[in-house]
Design an enzyme around this catalytic site. Structure first.
Site, PDB file in Angstrom:
ATOM      1  N   ARG A  54       0.828  -1.213   0.000  1.00 27.54           N
ATOM      2  CA  ARG A  54       0.000   0.000   0.000  1.00 27.54           C
ATOM      3  C   ARG A  54       0.860   1.261   0.000  1.00 27.54           C
ATOM      4  O   ARG A  54       0.360   2.356  -0.265  1.00 27.54           O
ATOM      5  CB  ARG A  54      -0.994  -0.005   1.183  1.00 27.54           C
ATOM      6  N   TYR A 107     -16.510  14.178 -16.874  1.00 29.34           N
ATOM      7  CA  TYR A 107     -16.979  12.808 -16.679  1.00 29.34           C
ATOM      8  C   TYR A 107     -17.951  12.791 -15.483  1.00 29.34           C
ATOM      9  O   TYR A 107     -17.709  13.471 -14.482  1.00 29.34           O
ATOM     10  CB  TYR A 107     -15.778  11.878 -16.444  1.00 29.34           C
ATOM     11  N   ASP A 179      -7.440  16.173 -16.375  1.00 32.19           N
ATOM     12  CA  ASP A 179      -7.704  14.763 -16.669  1.00 32.19           C
ATOM     13  C   ASP A 179      -7.335  14.549 -18.146  1.00 32.19           C
ATOM     14  O   ASP A 179      -7.998  15.065 -19.042  1.00 32.19           O
ATOM     15  CB  ASP A 179      -9.187  14.481 -16.402  1.00 32.19           C
ATOM     16  N   LYS A 204      -8.472   3.237 -19.415  1.00 36.64           N
ATOM     17  CA  LYS A 204      -8.818   3.515 -20.806  1.00 36.64           C
ATOM     18  C   LYS A 204      -7.616   3.235 -21.724  1.00 36.64           C
ATOM     19  O   LYS A 204      -7.195   2.112 -21.849  1.00 36.64           O
ATOM     20  CB  LYS A 204      -9.341   4.955 -20.905  1.00 36.64           C
TER      21      LYS A 204
HETATM   22  C1  LIG Z   1     -12.477  11.170 -18.605  1.00 36.84           C
HETATM   23  C2  LIG Z   1     -12.614  10.195 -17.467  1.00 36.84           C
HETATM   24  N1  LIG Z   1     -12.010  10.461 -16.303  1.00 36.84           N
HETATM   25  C3  LIG Z   1     -12.102   9.619 -15.254  1.00 36.84           C
HETATM   26  C4  LIG Z   1     -12.843   8.458 -15.327  1.00 36.84           C
HETATM   27  C5  LIG Z   1     -12.932   7.560 -14.116  1.00 36.84           C
HETATM   28  O1  LIG Z   1     -12.001   6.548 -14.205  1.00 36.84           O
HETATM   29  P1  LIG Z   1     -12.185   5.083 -13.534  1.00 36.84           P
HETATM   30  O2  LIG Z   1     -13.423   4.488 -14.104  1.00 36.84           O
HETATM   31  O3  LIG Z   1     -10.924   4.384 -13.910  1.00 36.84           O
HETATM   32  O4  LIG Z   1     -12.317   5.308 -12.055  1.00 36.84           O
HETATM   33  C6  LIG Z   1     -13.469   8.139 -16.521  1.00 36.84           C
HETATM   34  C7  LIG Z   1     -14.236   6.872 -16.635  1.00 36.84           C
HETATM   35  O5  LIG Z   1     -14.974   6.658 -17.568  1.00 36.84           O
HETATM   36  C8  LIG Z   1     -13.362   9.024 -17.625  1.00 36.84           C
HETATM   37  O6  LIG Z   1     -13.980   8.792 -18.793  1.00 36.84           O
END
Ligand SMILES: Cc1ncc(COP(=O)(O)O)c(C=O)c1O
Length: 390
Positions: A54, A107, A179, A204
């Site tokens: 961890r 998101y 992001d 992704k």
């Molecule tokens: C642009 C974006 N940021 C963050 C996330 C969240 O990521 P996670 O599902 O790996 O927690 C997503 C998930 O679809 C996303 O599309």
């Protein structure tokens, strides 16, 4: 080393006594010590040996170092998911009374963390349209400590001028967090443009094969990385499994190859949709007439592979399109080899207040495609077939 080489080799020599080509998976929760002197060295950070997964693990460390190299940062922290990375970064930079300025389109879960979770801990938020960087001064106040956005944004592909937002933020001592999931470091390296922290849903494109949920944060300030790792990741406990880190290291080897194919396919899809009589609007930053195209071209080396669009006939027509797919899959997530299609307002962005969707740059009938790396002829044939149902 160039990007494609770094994606395979960066991160230094990994711990590998048997000289295996691939790094071992250190599938262990804990590490042993020869004696208490060694314990003292590690616990007081004089040595960077390992204690407990961890906090640190050789497979995680290799992934963190490789991701730091690919984003051109000084360090990275691996998390159990993209949301663990995003929420930990926001909690690490905000204190009660502070607020975060976010772009109107995010998101869905990121929007929920900002608008519902942070306020429970006394942290506020402001929502603005960051595609209008000239207006940012009116969107912040003297308690704004963070500006957080996605570019391209999910799901409407808004493009935000990273350099301009960072230039403004520096004058106010505000941290900028991006992001970078949609672009991946292959197409966009925000730290080079002035951003303080880059976060990813590594689920992704970093993974690329739809078999891992994971997140990562990268930054240039080593002290911040240490604090994020040991005061937030390790304490909230959102640690990545070493097995998942190993799968991500495997996925990264083909990131460049995949992104080139994804983006070439996406451009063909966007052009095809633009000409289609049943399509009323196409959202893709690679299209010359798309708002933000020039900014995207100035800060990205490619336009990514998410394309959104609207069909004539609204929600009912959109449902007919996604309910009659054969090659494409109806699914949330993105960045996989398979082409994935979804209705954001009903799926990934369901948490948004539907009465106010337009304010957030969405409609109920928007269709989002994560264009895969299948043969483009098959992708276009499937598009024609599903659009016939609209
Ligand atoms: C642009 C974006 N940021 C963050 C996330 C969240 O990521 P996670 O599902 O790996 O927690 C997503 C998930 O679809 C996303 O599309």
């Amino acid at each position: 080393m160039k990007f494609d080489t770094q994606a395979i080799h960066a991160g230094g020599k990994h711990t590998n006594p048997e000289h295996a080509l691939n790094p071992p998976i250190f599938m262990t929760s804990t590490f042993t010590f020869d004696n208490t002197d060694k314990v003292d060295d590690v616990m007081s950070f004089k040595s960077d040996d390992y204690v407990y997964t961890r906090g640190n693990n050789p497979t995680l460390r290799l992934l963190e170092q490789r991701m730091a190299a690919l984003e051109n940062g000084k360090g990275a922290v691996a998390f159990a998911s993209g949301m663990a990375a995003i929420s930990s970064v926001l909690f690490s930079l905000l204190r009660p009374g502070d607020n975060v300025l976010v772009h109107r389109t995010l998101y869905g879960s990121s929007h929920s963390v900002v608008t519902e979770t942070l306020p429970r801990f006394g942290m506020g938020f402001r929502i603005g349209d960051l595609t209008r960087p000239g207006d940012i001064a009116s969107m912040v106040d003297d308690r704004t400590r963070v500006i957080y956005f996605e570019t391209p944004s999910n799901p409407n592909l808004d493009i935000i001028d990273i350099r301009r937002v960072c230039a403004f933020a520096k004058t106010r001592g505000i941290k900028v967090v991006i992001d970078n999931t949609f672009a991946s470091p292959y197409f966009q390296r925000p730290l080079e443009l002035g951003v303080d922290v880059v976060v990813h849903s590594a689920t992704k494109y970093i993974c690329g094969h739809g078999d891992v949920v994971a997140g990562i944060a990268v930054a240039n300030d080593p002290d911040y990385i240490m604090s994020l790792k040991f005061e937030y990741m390790a304490e909230f406990g959102g640690v990545m499994s070493p097995f998942n880190a190993w799968l991500l290291l495997r996925g990264l080897k083909t990131l460049g190859v995949r992104m080139r194919q994804h983006a070439a396919n996406a451009m063909a899809v966007a052009l095809h949709l633009q000409k289609h009589p049943k399509v009323t609007q196409v959202f893709y930053p690679g299209l010359a007439g798309f708002p933000g195209h020039d900014i995207a071209a100035s800060q990205m080396s490619g336009f990514g592979a998410i394309v959104s669009f609207e069909v004539r006939g609204g929600l009912e027509a959109a449902k007919r399109v996604v309910n009659n797919m054969h090659l494409f899959q109806l699914a949330v997530s993105l960045g996989d080899c398979e082409t994935l299609v979804q209705l954001p307002a009903a799926m990934t962005h369901r948490g948004y207040d539907h009465a106010r969707l337009a304010e957030f740059g969405l409609t109920e009938s928007m269709i989002r495609i994560s264009v895969g790396i299948e043969d483009i002829e098959d992708i276009l044939a499937e598009l024609d077939s599903i659009l016939a149902n609209a």
